[in-house]
Design an enzyme around this catalytic site. Structure first.
Site, PDB file in Angstrom:
ATOM      1  N   GLU A  40      51.041  45.133  41.479  1.00  0.00           N
ATOM      2  CA  GLU A  40      51.531  43.763  41.631  1.00  0.00           C
ATOM      3  C   GLU A  40      50.677  42.780  40.829  1.00  0.00           C
ATOM      4  OE1 GLU A  40      50.868  41.978  45.495  1.00  0.00           O
ATOM      5  OE2 GLU A  40      49.056  43.129  45.854  1.00  0.00           O
TER       6      GLU A  40
ATOM      7  N   MET B  67      50.813  47.682  45.768  1.00  0.00           N
ATOM      8  CA  MET B  67      49.921  46.606  46.157  1.00  0.00           C
ATOM      9  C   MET B  67      48.549  46.815  45.518  1.00  0.00           C
ATOM     10  SD  MET B  67      50.837  45.380  49.955  1.00  0.00           S
ATOM     11  CE  MET B  67      50.913  46.941  50.790  1.00  0.00           C
ATOM     12  N   GLY B  68      47.790  45.765  45.490  1.00  0.00           N
ATOM     13  CA  GLY B  68      46.471  45.821  44.846  1.00  0.00           C
ATOM     14  C   GLY B  68      46.428  44.745  43.787  1.00  0.00           C
ATOM     15  N   ARG B  69      45.863  43.613  44.166  1.00  0.00           N
ATOM     16  CA  ARG B  69      45.950  42.433  43.306  1.00  0.00           C
ATOM     17  C   ARG B  69      45.071  42.560  42.070  1.00  0.00           C
ATOM     18  NH1 ARG B  69      47.676  37.222  45.868  1.00  0.00           N
ATOM     19  NH2 ARG B  69      48.399  38.897  47.223  1.00  0.00           N
TER      20      ARG B  69
ATOM     21  N   THR C  10      40.321  47.879  54.055  1.00  0.00           N
ATOM     22  CA  THR C  10      41.147  47.438  52.931  1.00  0.00           C
ATOM     23  C   THR C  10      41.930  48.620  52.408  1.00  0.00           C
ATOM     24  OG1 THR C  10      41.172  46.640  50.651  1.00  0.00           O
ATOM     25  CG2 THR C  10      39.234  47.834  51.324  1.00  0.00           C
TER      26      THR C  10
ATOM     27  N   GLY D   9      45.319  41.528  56.249  1.00  0.00           N
ATOM     28  CA  GLY D   9      46.461  42.439  56.367  1.00  0.00           C
ATOM     29  C   GLY D   9      46.023  43.738  56.999  1.00  0.00           C
TER      30      GLY D   9
ATOM     31  N   ASP E 212      43.087  48.244  49.359  1.00  0.00           N
ATOM     32  CA  ASP E 212      42.856  48.087  47.926  1.00  0.00           C
ATOM     33  C   ASP E 212      41.670  48.908  47.434  1.00  0.00           C
ATOM     34  OD1 ASP E 212      44.929  46.269  47.795  1.00  0.00           O
ATOM     35  OD2 ASP E 212      43.626  44.549  48.173  1.00  0.00           O
TER      36      ASP E 212
END
Lengths: 331, 331
Positions: free
Chosen positions: A247, A190-192, A142, A13, A144
């Site tokens: 998320e 966002m940020g798994r 990233t 992404g 994240d």
């Protein structure tokens, strides 16, 4: 004297600044032309190498390269494509080395997240094993901010700024209206597995009582009762409650609060919609008016579109495809 | 000589420019001090008049008033509060007139959408009926652009720009990735009954094939089969599909595709989450990777936060409360 050529690819992404990293690679290579020859970019990331779909960036002007810093998207195209373990997918790695050999690639710059860094490492290992000297450099990318060793990865700063600014604006709207309208606003971040983005929302707060009032991080198991009590407490104190929820928040059972059941090309579970679930939970229990938002990467890119996107539309006019079939000896 | 005082109130969901309208009122009144005296702002909109919670804007510097143009939120607070029909809620209208009389208010500026324009009209009627001369001026404010007579309402332009810019950026991301990742991106647009915001997304497209590929307007009944066929067509032609869907899209039966079952203070159905529904529909039928976003007003406010929000936090320090109880004769 000109050095060996370089191959640059964008992966995963895209962030607001991935093209700025591309600009850095291209400009640095040009400034060191004695050591690095042409820079070829892979169309759609590593896939461009596998399919020998290379973009010769040397035909681009200095101005076009400099403009990359302010160009949204991935200028050369990106992909979610994992090469896999060398043992099982050795053919793909060999194919890469063969394409590199055909174009005298001595430098491999791979601009991506954790998986991409891993791929750069594997290509380096295989190059040594096959007796093909290649310098592999992973360029961190990233939003994240979860790459090992790096302290702050390119991509995170712009997201942190966006998230904090948006959350503060949302909070001002809520304050302006909460007496007679929405009391609870939940925004999904966002940020798994990493809570950096959600945590960055805290930058919006300057004084006691400022939003966000609750952060739900993926590193902390979600506790429904404790959460609802916190919401009630915020409503009582501030007549409003602003929540930033990752998320990737999981329950005590280790299950994602919101999994769609789908997986992406890397085998990661595709998530979405934890904000509406949290919002429904509050509305159902406390009966107040709740709103939620799920901005995605498109909203998280605080860049200005240039009048005419440079390297226009993945540079179709300057695409370099030395051969449409595999060179002799390639599978 | 000084004119009679003015009352200004902000109403409904705030836009990116509602404070610019406030600035216009305040500056114009100051430039016409022979005709207009002080401008009082209602704290939290019309509620500030009903509760006699008035903010004296005359104590603010020219610089502070000018800075309103770039201040997010509703500087004086807003509300979702409907006065209702005069016949049934005559007391509230009389209370308004009485507060106006106590503060020598000769001008009523109400900054809001359709309901607010209606309220300004009713106050004007009742003023005439009660023999209290008052000039009532509705100041248009809506991002939906659905106010009768107005061609383009303040609030719509900034939303149109935001929506088109975000959608184009999302489309560039999709193009950069669609070969191996997300193929379909659905973004939900505000606008309950009016498709202006969704239609504005079309500004993102410059060439044939550019996103958005499908617009779902509230004015056109949703036809599932026709929609899915269009998605398939876009995927076949462009290997991607970008959809802008209005929150207010209805089926042929007249039902909202996504109603939460809740109503706001104006009795309007509260909507949310049509994007995930549309996205699920596509993923279920076509099996491709779909993403969606539901940005809310917080994302739709392309303003820059000043370093120090002026008229800080709804101006608590300059609040004017002439009496904490109702003056004699008021209910």
């Amino acid at each position: 004297m000109t050095g060996r050529n370089a191959f640059y690819a964008q992966s995963g992404g895209v962030t607001a600044v991935i093209n700025a990293s591309a600009c850095g690679v291209l400009q640095t290579a040009r400034h060191n032309s004695g050591e690095i020859g042409k820079v070829y970019a892979g169309r759609n990331g590593i896939i461009g190498a596998l399919t020998e779909d290379l973009i010769d960036t040397s035909v681009e002007s200095e101005a076009a390269v400099a403009a990359l810093k302010h160009t949204p998207g991935a200028a050369f195209g990106s992909c979610r494509y994992k090469l896999g373990a060398i043992q099982e997918h050795r053919g793909q790695y060999e194919r890469l080395i063969e394409v590199f050999r055909a174009h005298d690639i001595g430098f491999f710059f791979y601009n991506g997240g954790g998986d991409s860094q891993d791929t750069a490492h594997k290509v380096s290992q295989l190059g040594a094993e096959l007796g093909y000297p290649i310098i592999c450099v992973g360029i961190p990318k990233t939003m994240d901010n979860d790459l090992p060793i790096t302290d702050c990865s390119p991509g995170f700063g712009s997201v942190a700024k966006y998230v904090a600014t948006s959350l503060r604006e949302a909070a001002l709207d809520l304050t302006a209206m909460s007496r007679t309208s929405t009391k609870v606003f939940t925004v999904e971040m966002m940020g798994r597995h990493a809570g950096w983005t959600t945590a960055a929302a805290a930058l919006a707060a300057e004084r006691d009582g400022d939003a966000p009032h609750i952060l739900l991080l993926p590193e902390v198991a979600f506790d429904k009762e404790r959460f609802l009590a916190k919401v009630e407490d915020a409503l009582e104190r501030y007549d409003q409650c602003v929540i930033a929820v990752s998320e990737g928040v999981k329950g005590a059972d280790g299950e994602f609060l919101s999994a769609t059941g789908l997986k992406d090309a890397f085998g990661h579970a595709q998530l979405g919609g934890v904000a509406p679930r949290v919002s429904d939970l509050i509305a159902g229990k406390l009966g107040c008016k709740c709103h939620w938002a799920v901005p995605t990467i498109c909203c998280v890119r605080p860049v200005t579109l240039p009048r005419e996107p440079i390297l226009s539309r993945l540079m179709p006019s300057v695409a370099l495809r030395l051969s449409s079939r595999s060179p002799a000896g390639m599978r």
